[in-house]
Design an enzyme around this catalytic site. Structure first.
Site, PDB file in Angstrom:
ATOM      1  N   TYR A  97       0.933  -1.230   0.007  1.00 61.33           N
ATOM      2  CA  TYR A  97       0.090  -0.101   0.132  1.00 61.33           C
ATOM      3  C   TYR A  97       1.052   1.195  -0.128  1.00 61.33           C
ATOM      4  CZ  TYR A  97      -4.116  -2.929   0.951  1.00 61.33           C
ATOM      5  OH  TYR A  97      -5.114  -4.247   1.054  1.00 61.33           O
ATOM      6  N   GLU A  98       0.339   2.246  -0.573  1.00 61.85           N
ATOM      7  CA  GLU A  98       1.033   3.393  -0.676  1.00 61.85           C
ATOM      8  C   GLU A  98       1.623   4.088   0.603  1.00 61.85           C
ATOM      9  OE1 GLU A  98      -0.861   6.656  -2.606  1.00 61.85           O
ATOM     10  OE2 GLU A  98      -2.640   6.516  -1.649  1.00 61.85           O
ATOM     11  N   TYR A  99       0.690   3.971   1.431  1.00 64.07           N
ATOM     12  CA  TYR A  99       1.167   4.750   2.779  1.00 64.07           C
ATOM     13  C   TYR A  99       2.285   3.721   3.680  1.00 64.07           C
ATOM     14  CZ  TYR A  99      -2.863   1.975   3.845  1.00 64.07           C
ATOM     15  OH  TYR A  99      -3.665   0.883   3.717  1.00 64.07           O
TER      16      TYR A  99
END
Lengths: 268, 324
Positions: free
Chosen positions: A52-54
């Site tokens: 996930y990007e975070y």
């Protein structure tokens, strides 16, 4: 294998996407892509790694879904291999270790270009402003193969998107992505709509209908698009959710039907 | 180096030496007690017209106490860096605090989108990756960084980026200008009074955001002793000299989650999302949760109540990876 005879469009889309998956890395956004990887991890690709990007690498998400767009909280970060930040995950994609990207999108065109920026008018005076890229541009630019998911509606499947937020094969010419400076050998791979499973022609880069989702017809697929896709010689109809897929989705993954409730109900 | 395409979006030209000079003059090198109230921190360090960068998002470890204080003080003409904005940009816009937004992901809801469609809010088009990279450039003290993102797309046209011919390979490459926000607001798990900060869990970009900004306000779930910081220095990701104000803000991410500590208030979130498309409802929401209280402390005690806060703590079953 037994199948269910009543299901929503989003349930079937999640199953179609999950059956495509293998034991490798998937850089994904929220919503349907999340459900597809969760189902795939249970049934088809136990060693699939979500990114996930975070900054979350390879979590084992604590189910079930509890609310809309549940992201980045402790259940979704659970038992990950690494917790980093947003720059690092985009670097991982740029360097080539993230195989698949998977995105839910608003509008797509015949060459797989994706628009999540605005619909109608122009950028300065949009009829309808949307969210913009988020991390989608980086995912579609850097991952080796990108899978997109969207509802099959005329306004969403267009010859040319109003704005290329995330690149597909651009104008479709053979080396369009590479000439633009994008990483070599990357690009759209599959498009899962509520009516069809599409790929892309190796030479023309045009979208190609590979299979029909259950409960629909070729005519219905074509009527609900603004461009004519290529059509595979042998067009199979994909099976509905298996009893096991439906049970996992409905009882363990999304019992509140936060994502699964979307779309029409189909009765075969 | 040949410029192949240049974006037309509004942005502030990087000035690395001006930024260094500002840091030299304003950042306290000697450790001193920076503990203050949210009200004092925001009135001292957030100025109308500032470029504001916040870290993470309203539903998860957002600096929500500080955002609410900005709304309470009716700050004006802010330009937001929306790298993972979610609904905080919606609330700040509804509260009349915003002039423009650097779009990575543009908030949520028709109220915000209408403001953009009607030109009441200016935007510059970026992506999450471009915005995080711009903060990294700002944190590195360089005027730009290259990326292979946004090539072939339409994003560069409406951004402040440019596409150039890479002098090494001759291939097209995107350059994004550094951003040095006027002020950054970051929610952290633990901080000492000097501003050494610990953040538990994954994140958008707290470190680079704090490093790139001129002024940094952190709100902390817990103020800990400097001795504890020194006992386990690997946990510190933002060292004290970047931080200008430390606000003691337990439940500062309310109504969102602070992973490992409490789950968000689902009922509150439902109320917010139910009104996200309607100006009147958003105005009522702000009245009910922001304006009617003098501080977040009062809002948490009187509006939310101790019982619910305790329940939120109990609802968080996962501590693994955060506090142990």
């Amino acid at each position: 294998m037994s199948h269910v005879s009543e299901f929503t469009e989003s349930e079937e889309m999640v199953c179609v996407a999950a059956r495509l998956m293998e034991n490798t890395t998937y850089f994904i956004g929220g919503g349907m892509p999340q459900l597809a990887v969760l189902l795939a991890q249970r049934l088809y690709a136990p060693d699939l790694m979500q990114v996930y990007e975070y900054g979350v690498i390879g979590p084992r998400i604590a189910l079930p879904f509890e609310r809309h767009l549940e992201l980045a909280n402790s259940k979704f970060n659970y038992k990950a291999c690494a917790w980093l930040n947003m720059n690092w995950t985009f670097f991982h994609a740029a360097i080539g270790v993230l195989e698949y990207g998977m995105l839910g999108v608003n509008q797509i065109d015949q060459f797989g270009n994706v628009n999540t920026t605005f619909i109608g008018g122009d950028w300065h005076h949009p009829q309808m402003r949307l969210s913009g890229s988020g991390g989608a541009n980086e995912i579609a630019s850097f991952c080796w193969r990108t899978i997109t998911v969207l509802m099959h509606e005329r306004r969403r499947l267009v010859p040319r998107v109003d704005h290329i937020t995330s690149p597909g094969f651009l104008d479709g010419t053979p080396s369009a992505r590479e000439s633009a400076g994008l990483p070599k050998d990357t690009g759209p791979y599959r498009v899962v709509t509520s009516k069809g499973l599409f790929g892309f022609d190796d030479e023309t880069h045009r979208m190609k209908l590979l299979a029909l989702l259950p409960g629909t017809t070729l005519e219905e697929v074509l009527e609900n698009m603004q461009f004519e896709p290529l059509v595979a010689d042998r067009l199979e109809v994909l099976p509905p959710p298996t009893s096991e897929e439906a049970r996992l989705l409905r009882e363990e993954i999304d019992p509140k039907r936060i994502v699964l409730g979307k779309g029409k109900t189909i009765r075969l | 180096m040949a410029i192949l395409e240049r974006g037309s979006g509004e942005f502030r030209m990087p000035d690395v030496d001006a930024h260094r000079a500002w840091m030299r003059e304003h950042k306290l090198r000697e450790p001193c007690n920076k503990l203050m109230s949210a009200r004092d921190a925001v009135s001292r360090f957030v100025v109308d017209g500032d470029y504001l960068s916040y870290d993470h998002c309203f539903p998860v470890r957002g600096p929500n106490t500080l955002a609410r204080e900005i709304m309470r003080q009716r700050k004006k003409d802010l330009w937001l860096a929306a790298k993972f904005t979610y609904v905080m940009s919606t609330l700040l816009t509804a509260a009349g605090c915003v002039r423009g937004i650097d779009v990575g992901y543009l908030g949520l809801g028709r109220v915000l989108y209408r403001a953009v469609e009607e030109g009441r809010i200016k935007i510059t088009e970026w992506t999450n990756g471009m915005l995080t990279l711009r903060h990294l450039a700002g944190a590195m003290g360089v005027p730009f960084l290259p990326t292979r993102g946004s090539l072939g797309s339409d994003n560069v046209k409406y951004s402040g980026a440019m596409i150039v011919e890479d002098p090494y390979t001759g291939q097209p490459i995107t350059l994004v200008p550094a951003v040095n926000p006027d002020v950054a607001i970051v929610h952290v798990n633990q901080a000492d009074v000097f501003g050494n900060c610990r953040i538990f869990g994954p994140s958008t970009l707290p470190q680079e955001t704090a490093m790139a900004a001129r002024k940094v306000i952190v709100c902390a779930e817990e103020i800990i002793d400097n001795g504890e910081i020194r006992r386990d220095p690997a946990k510190t990701t933002i060292p004290y000299y970047y931080v200008d104000a430390v606000v003691d803000a337990p439940y500062g991410a309310y109504p969102g989650d602070c992973p490992g500590l409490y789950r968000g208030d689902a009922e509150h979130m439902r109320e917010l999302f139910a009104g996200i498309n309607d100006e009147e409802q958003l105005a009522q929401y702000l009245e009910r949760w922001v304006y009617r209280y003098e501080s977040d402390e009062q809002m948490l005690h009187e509006g939310v109540g101790v019982q619910k806060l305790l329940d939120m703590g109990r609802a968080e079953k996962i501590r693994e990876g955060y506090y142990r």
